[in-house]
Design an enzyme around this catalytic site. Structure first.
Site, PDB file in Angstrom:
ATOM      1  CB  CYS A   1      -7.013 -18.682  74.953  1.00  0.00           C
ATOM      2  SG  CYS A   1      -7.129 -19.571  73.391  1.00  0.00           S
TER       3      CYS A   1
ATOM      4  CB  CYS B   1       0.133 -23.236  75.468  1.00  0.00           C
ATOM      5  SG  CYS B   1      -0.872 -21.733  75.626  1.00  0.00           S
TER       6      CYS B   1
ATOM      7  CB  CYS C   1      -2.342 -20.096  68.515  1.00  0.00           C
ATOM      8  SG  CYS C   1      -1.911 -21.314  69.782  1.00  0.00           S
TER       9      CYS C   1
ATOM     10  NE  ARG D   1      -2.732 -18.476  61.223  1.00  0.00           N
ATOM     11  CZ  ARG D   1      -3.214 -18.527  59.985  1.00  0.00           C
ATOM     12  NH1 ARG D   1      -3.215 -17.448  59.217  1.00  0.00           N
ATOM     13  NH2 ARG D   1      -3.695 -19.648  59.502  1.00  0.00           N
TER      14      ARG D   1
ATOM     15  CB  CYS E   1      -4.057 -26.602  73.253  1.00  0.00           C
ATOM     16  SG  CYS E   1      -5.520 -25.593  72.924  1.00  0.00           S
TER      17      CYS E   1
ATOM     18  CB  THR F   1      -2.647 -13.743  51.694  1.00  0.00           C
ATOM     19  OG1 THR F   1      -2.188 -13.664  53.053  1.00  0.00           O
ATOM     20  CG2 THR F   1      -3.734 -12.719  51.479  1.00  0.00           C
TER      21      THR F   1
END
Length: 544
Positions: free
Chosen positions: A513, A489, A516, A297, A519, A333
């Site tokens: 995919c 990617c 994340c 991610r 791209c 977080t």
């Protein structure tokens, strides 16, 4: 076809720690004031936690603000952080450096953030929050005056070319809509433009984090052990580093983060991560172990100077969709949760003062943020990430001065001057990087990695990776940068095929995919637009 609609006081887009914390806080303050408030939360993953991926080491301050009795309620914080190591790696050696104060983790916990969000979801539902996983918010709705009215979910079953009737999406109307989409939110991008939310802010800069979960041999497992590294395998001009955390049950998470402002189009963050695991100081942990899961991610690294305006008529931004990550801590977080608490308090106060109002702006959120410990925390570390444009060692020296001498109160603020997609140099000016082939034991290829992320998209749906101009990948990206989308990617989505025959074209394997968003961020021509696929698609991360 006309869409059905449902009305709520508040609609929340995104079931990560920010969205769930906002939902919980809204219900809490309503109950404390003897009021009723209807709250709906949409999550595009198949379940709460399915798309959640982070290191993760969590600070508990914001959690204790939100749910003081979290231990009694069984929060899955099972592994206290016991020791920290900070290493500088050369290709063959490791040198232990003093652990930066931001990386001291005494009192923190190593967690699966996905499982933590699943637990937060249970707390939210117990308070009466309506949670709808598997429904992707695909469109922002507006009132006639331009204020946000809510969101609409995407249509289902329309066919790959949109040529089947399908089921229309549902409209969710709200007095206030909280956007908690995570990094590079697809709807948030539209809000930035419509309301000019980024006017006056520095460009956002991003990183890509790639992570694996391993089960290791008991003799290699040291619960509570935390290791971070800088240096090899990336060069000193590239922002990057690793994390390795020992959870419970002989599980170890290992990952690598590369700043997406890197300049060499031949660099592959995925391959750098695989190469990192072969270092003599690292590989021994995984000998005889097995890889359980994989994911990736993007994360917002710009800090306080890259924060957008947080409110607009009818809505607010919370968590990483705004960019509240504390980069030197490598933690987002607790900051995401605190932003959500502040936002929820502001929304509730607004609705109390204007119970029938639609499309007002909860400006008190921005004001309370500036008075909070969250603002102070982010302001203190604002200069550390941008200093890395000078290279690793100058940045390390500057960061020590900024931390110990100025204590985060230097009378200047370093700026982010360029967006990440502007950073690539032409391939003709760069050195190709020859990465070793994976051995299938310690290092792996993209496709076998995507397989254990449990990623799936219905093949009979419109593509969610859209090109603004279909000619650009060949005429510009391939010609100038040797098609960097093949390398940035981490899931093998983009391939140049037909090159040997003299008729190259870009093939998009959207089925792979992992959401994340790299791209959408790094494409040098900004020709790729990541849109939400049908709800429930994408990865299904266990324990990530």
């Amino acid at each position: 076809m006309q869409r059905d609609y449902m009305e709520y006081d508040v609609v929340i887009v995104g079931g990560g720690p920010a969205g769930l914390s906002a939902a919980i806080r809204l219900k809490q303050v309503a109950e404390q004031n003897g009021q009723e408030i209807s709250v709906c939360l949409l999550e595009k993953g198949s379940e709460i936690g399915a798309h959640i991926l982070s290191g993760a080491v969590i600070e508990t301050g914001a959690l204790s603000e939100l749910i003081p009795d979290w231990k009694e309620k069984g929060a899955p914080l099972n592994t206290p952080a016991l020791s920290d190591r900070f290493l500088y790696l050369t290709e063959t050696e490791s040198i232990q450096l003093p652990t930066p104060p931001q990386m001291h983790n005494h009192g923190n916990y190593i967690v699966s953030l996905g499982n933590f969000c699943r637990w937060l979801g249970e707390q939210a539902e117990a308070l009466g929050v309506e949670i709808y996983p598997g429904f992707a918010a695909a469109e922002v709705l507006y009132h006639a005056d331009g204020s946000v009215k809510g969101v609409a979910t995407g249509a289902m079953g329309t066919g790959k070319n949109g040529d089947q009737p399908g089921e229309p999406g549902m409209e969710l109307w709200a007095k206030q809509t909280i956007f908690a989409e995570g990094c590079r939110g697809s709807l948030t991008k539209m809000l930035f433009e419509r309301f000019g939310l980024r006017d006056g802010a520095d460009p956002q800069t991003y990183g890509i984090g790639i992570k694996e979960l391993w089960e290791v041999k008991p003799e290699h497992h040291k619960p509570g052990t935390i290791t971070h590294t800088v240096g090899w395998p990336v060069d000193t001009a590239t922002y990057g580093g690793s994390f390795m955390y020992h959870l419970e049950d002989n599980q170890v998470v290992v990952g690598y983060v590369v700043g997406l402002d890197y300049t060499n189009p031949y660099l592959s963050p995925f391959e750098e991560f695989q190469r990192f695991k072969t270092h003599p100081a690292i590989k021994g942990v995984f000998e005889g172990g097995r890889r359980l899961s994989y994911g990736a991610r993007a994360l917002s690294e710009g800090g306080i100077q890259s924060l957008p305006k947080l409110t607009f008529p009818g809505g607010l931004l919370v968590g990483d969709t705004a960019g509240f990550l504390n980069v030197p801590k490598i933690k987002g977080t607790h900051t995401a949760m605190k932003s959500a608490i502040l936002a929820a308090d502001a929304v509730f106060a607004l609705l109390q003062a204007n119970p029938a109002a639609q499309g007002l702006e909860a400006s008190a959120y921005s004001a309370s943020f500036k008075q909070s410990w969250l603002h102070e925390e982010l302001h203190q570390v604002r200069n550390i990430r941008p200093s890395f444009r000078w290279g690793l060692w100058p940045a390390m020296i500057y960061s020590a001065i900024d931390t110990f001498l100025f204590r985060g109160k230097a009378p200047w603020t370093l700026r982010h001057k360029h967006a990440d997609h502007e950073a690539l140099r032409p391939a003709s000016e760069c050195t190709r990087i020859d990465y070793p082939k994976p051995d299938g034991v310690l290092t792996f290829d993209r496709l076998s990695s995507v397989f254990i992320s449990n990623t799936n998209h219905s093949e009979d749906q419109p593509p969610h990776l859209k090109l603004k101009d279909a000619s650009v990948p060949i005429s510009f990206n391939l010609a100038k940068y040797d098609a960097p989308e093949q390398r940035y990617c981490p899931a093998g989505v983009y391939e140049i095929v037909g090159q040997e025959e003299g008729s190259p074209r870009l093939q998009i394997n959207a089925q792979n995919c992992v959401h994340c968003k790299t791209c959408d961020i790094k494409d040098p021509s900004q020709n790729i637009n990541w849109c939400t696929p049908e709800g429930g698609g994408g990865p299904n991360y266990p324990n990530m």
